[in-house]
Each structure stands twice: as C-alpha cells, then as structure tokens.
Design an enzyme around this catalytic site. Structure first.
Site, PDB file in Angstrom:
ATOM      1  N   GLY A 115      -2.879   7.663   2.769  1.00  0.00           N
ATOM      2  CA  GLY A 115      -1.371   7.173   2.557  1.00  0.00           C
ATOM      3  C   GLY A 115      -0.333   8.006   3.255  1.00  0.00           C
ATOM      4  N   GLY A 131      -3.008  -0.648   0.308  1.00  0.00           N
ATOM      5  CA  GLY A 131      -3.046  -1.410   1.451  1.00  0.00           C
ATOM      6  C   GLY A 131      -2.018  -0.665   2.250  1.00  0.00           C
ATOM      7  N   ALA A 132      -2.052  -0.504   3.372  1.00  0.00           N
ATOM      8  CA  ALA A 132      -1.048   0.375   4.208  1.00  0.00           C
ATOM      9  C   ALA A 132       0.419  -0.140   3.871  1.00  0.00           C
ATOM     10  CB  ALA A 132      -1.416   0.314   5.653  1.00  0.00           C
ATOM     11  N   ASN A 143      -2.438   2.153  13.272  1.00  0.00           N
ATOM     12  CA  ASN A 143      -3.019   2.345  11.954  1.00  0.00           C
ATOM     13  C   ASN A 143      -4.607   1.850  12.170  1.00  0.00           C
ATOM     14  OD1 ASN A 143      -3.675   3.161   9.240  1.00  0.00           O
ATOM     15  ND2 ASN A 143      -1.437   2.216   8.683  1.00  0.00           N
ATOM     16  N   ARG A 156     -13.694  -6.825   2.389  1.00  0.00           N
ATOM     17  CA  ARG A 156     -12.277  -7.607   3.053  1.00  0.00           C
ATOM     18  C   ARG A 156     -12.673  -8.536   4.065  1.00  0.00           C
ATOM     19  NH1 ARG A 156      -8.495  -2.855   5.064  1.00  0.00           N
ATOM     20  NH2 ARG A 156      -7.020  -4.747   4.947  1.00  0.00           N
ATOM     21  N   ASP A 215       1.493   6.320   6.054  1.00  0.00           N
ATOM     22  CA  ASP A 215       2.220   5.475   5.187  1.00  0.00           C
ATOM     23  C   ASP A 215       3.556   6.027   4.899  1.00  0.00           C
ATOM     24  OD1 ASP A 215       0.241   3.398   5.863  1.00  0.00           O
ATOM     25  OD2 ASP A 215      -0.550   3.761   4.101  1.00  0.00           O
ATOM     26  N   LYS A 239       2.315  11.311  15.754  1.00  0.00           N
ATOM     27  CA  LYS A 239       1.953  12.353  14.632  1.00  0.00           C
ATOM     28  C   LYS A 239       1.159  13.234  14.951  1.00  0.00           C
ATOM     29  CE  LYS A 239       1.558   8.316  12.673  1.00  0.00           C
ATOM     30  NZ  LYS A 239       1.317   7.015  11.786  1.00  0.00           N
ATOM     31  N   LEU A 240       1.093  14.521  14.750  1.00  0.00           N
ATOM     32  CA  LEU A 240       0.367  15.615  14.966  1.00  0.00           C
ATOM     33  C   LEU A 240      -0.163  16.293  14.033  1.00  0.00           C
ATOM     34  CD1 LEU A 240       2.812  17.299  17.717  1.00  0.00           C
ATOM     35  CD2 LEU A 240       1.133  15.387  18.186  1.00  0.00           C
ATOM     36  N   GLY A 241      -0.205  15.583  12.844  1.00  0.00           N
ATOM     37  CA  GLY A 241      -0.799  16.276  11.697  1.00  0.00           C
ATOM     38  C   GLY A 241      -0.120  17.390  11.199  1.00  0.00           C
TER      39      GLY A 241
END
Length: 314
Positions: free
Chosen positions: A258, A34-35, A167, A107, A261, A227-229
């Site tokens: 993850g 879970g994140a 996310n 879920r 996270d 976020k650019l990887g």
C-alpha cells in the site's frame, strides 16, 4: 457526483494473525484490499469525493466490500454485482521484520475479470476532475484491459486529467512481453505517469530516472514521477524542469503493501487542491511513509489531521 473516478478489483482479504507459513496459521482477520480501494479510501479520508467503478460477486465477500466502501465515504453507483462469478480474494501472511509479506491471490475468473467495458458508457462526467488508473486491471483479462483503455479514452474526450500507476503484477500476465506492451500502451493515454524505478527498468530498459521520465514524456505524458523508494522520487515535466523530492524517514516498517497507493493519494489529492507538484510529491512521500507503518493495506492512510501532524513533526 464525485470529483475523482477510479476503476479496479476490490478483494476480500484474510490477514494471518500469527507469523509463519500460511498453511500453518489458524486465525485470520478480515479486511478489504486492492490498489484502487486503497487509493479511494485515502482520498476520501482527506475529504475528496471518489466514485469506484467495479464488479463483485453476489456473495458474502462482495456484499461486505460494498458496505465497506460506502462506510468509507466512497460512491458505489458504478459497482455492479455478478451472480455467476465470485469476488476475488487474497490471503496475506503476517510479517514482523518489515519484509514484503507473501500474498496468495485467488482472482482467476472472478466477477471483475468479466467486467463489461460497454458499461462505462453510463458514467456521468459532469463533476469529474481526475481519473486514476493502475496497470492491475489490464492484467486480469482482455475485458479489463479494454475497460482500462476505454475509461482513459473517455476521460481524454471529456478533458479530465489522468494519472497512471503501472503497479506491475508479473504473475498475472501471460508473458513479460505482453505486460510491457500493454502497460506502455495505456501509459500513452495518461497525463501523469508514476512508475517505480524497478518498473521503469522492466518497462523501458533503464534504471536511470531521467531516461525513464524522458521515455514517457516522449510518449505524451506531461509529468512523470519515478518512485525511488527510500531515496524519494524523481520528477520531470514536459517543459524539461526536474527535481528530486526526498522521502520521509520511517523508524520501523511494519508492512510495505500500500505504500505506492499512499504516494498516489498524497500526490493526486494535493494537485486537486491546487498545490504545486513539489508540494504534491512531498505529501505523497508522507502518506507513503504512514502507510508502511501500519499492518493493513489501507489502515495507515491518514485523515487530514493525522497527515498534518505527521508532516509538521517530521
């Protein structure tokens, strides 16, 4: 009491012991995923106190999750049990070449999807300094969307800083339009918004980090981290200052689950410690790199000694 509060669905995780289609795998190892679980564990390993708001089923997975959180130093006073609905779970394939593993989710109609937003009124805000929310709970049910919004509104009422990681989980939403409108409505309540560049394109129509940042700043964010990887991250603040932070080089990617996270763990922990945003996203990049070098969702999240050793070596 804890300095950090987060809310999400903790799930039982079965990880295939051998590569190949999940239908053909005989042996699995058990874990918890879970994140928000990953975020909580990461902060706890760095010495920060975290309270986790959630609900699990009164079943073996739910009981194991409660034990697991407590063993990792996470406060579970806001973790409740539901005797009518089961705990969510995932089954994840084993990968050997670094590609994103296939994950099967179970879920629907879980205990957490029936979470009561009114229970958030019981939270004590005395020592809370930061609330971290992701877009995953909002995708699970109207109850969970309302709970996400209420938690963020309560944090604002108590002058508590809020970070929000979209996310995105498109498969959990009824439509793209519903996902975009819901996620962006929550982002308006956050001080720090942390989308991936692909998420930015989905949510506001551009892969330009500057335009993504401006979109969320115009909607109230004080800081946006795109976020650019492998290219790092682009950071812009409401006062107009911006910079690009490089990523840490990873020789061998084991499991990408993850990484985001881990980035949130590094960034938020550093800000809690009074570091600059430049140093914060550098730590975020370091923990994100460590996360992808481990096969589990949260096994690669470091304690402080391991983190400092890695950052010094690189």
């Amino acid at each position: 009491m804890s300095e950090v509060l987060t809310m999400g669905e903790p799930m039982g995780l079965l990880i295939a012991e051998d590569p190949g289609p999940l239908k053909d795998v005989t042996y699995f190892s058990r874990a918890v995923c879970g994140a928000e679980v990953n975020f909580s564990i990461g902060l706890s390993r760095l010495g920060h106190s975290v309270s986790y708001v959630s609900c699990v089923g009164k079943d073996p997975f739910g009981e194991h999750i409660a034990d697991f959180l407590q063993e990792n130093g996470i406060d579970t006073r806001y973790l409740s049990y539901d005797e009518e609905h089961v705990t969510g779970m995932q089954i994840k394939e084993k990968v050997t070449d670094g590609h994103d593993p296939y994950v099967f989710n179970s879920r629907k109609h879980t205990a957490f999807s029936h979470f009561d937003p009114e229970s958030l009124s019981d939270i004590s805000w005395d020592d809370v300094k930061h609330v971290h929310v992701t877009g995953i709970p909002a995708a699970l049910s109207e109850n969970c969307f309302e709970a996400s919004r209420k938690l963020m509104e309560l944090a604002r009422m108590h002058n508590v800083r809020i970070s929000f990681d979209p996310n995105l989980r498109p498969m959990l939403w009824s439509s793209k339009e519903k996902m975009v409108s819901s996620i962006n409505s929550l982002a308006k309540l956050a001080d720090i918004v942390m989308p991936g560049i692909g998420e930015g394109e989905t949510l506001m129509g551009s892969r330009d980090p500057e335009k993504i940042s401006d979109f969320y700043i115009d909607n109230g964010a004080k800081t946006v981290v795109v976020k650019l990887g492998t290219k790092g991250s682009f950071v812009k603040q409401a006062d107009g200052t911006s910079f690009i932070a490089p990523a840490f080089k990873v020789e061998h990617v084991v499991d990408t689950v993850g990484a985001g996270d881990g980035f949130a763990v590094g960034t938020i922990s550093a800000l809690l410690e009074g570091l600059t945003i430049q140093d914060a996203v550098r730590r975020g990049a370091a923990i994100g790199a460590l996360a992808v070098m481990s096969p589990g969702d949260n096994e690669g999240l470091p304690d402080r000694e391991k983190l400092e050793r890695f950052m010094e070596a690189v």
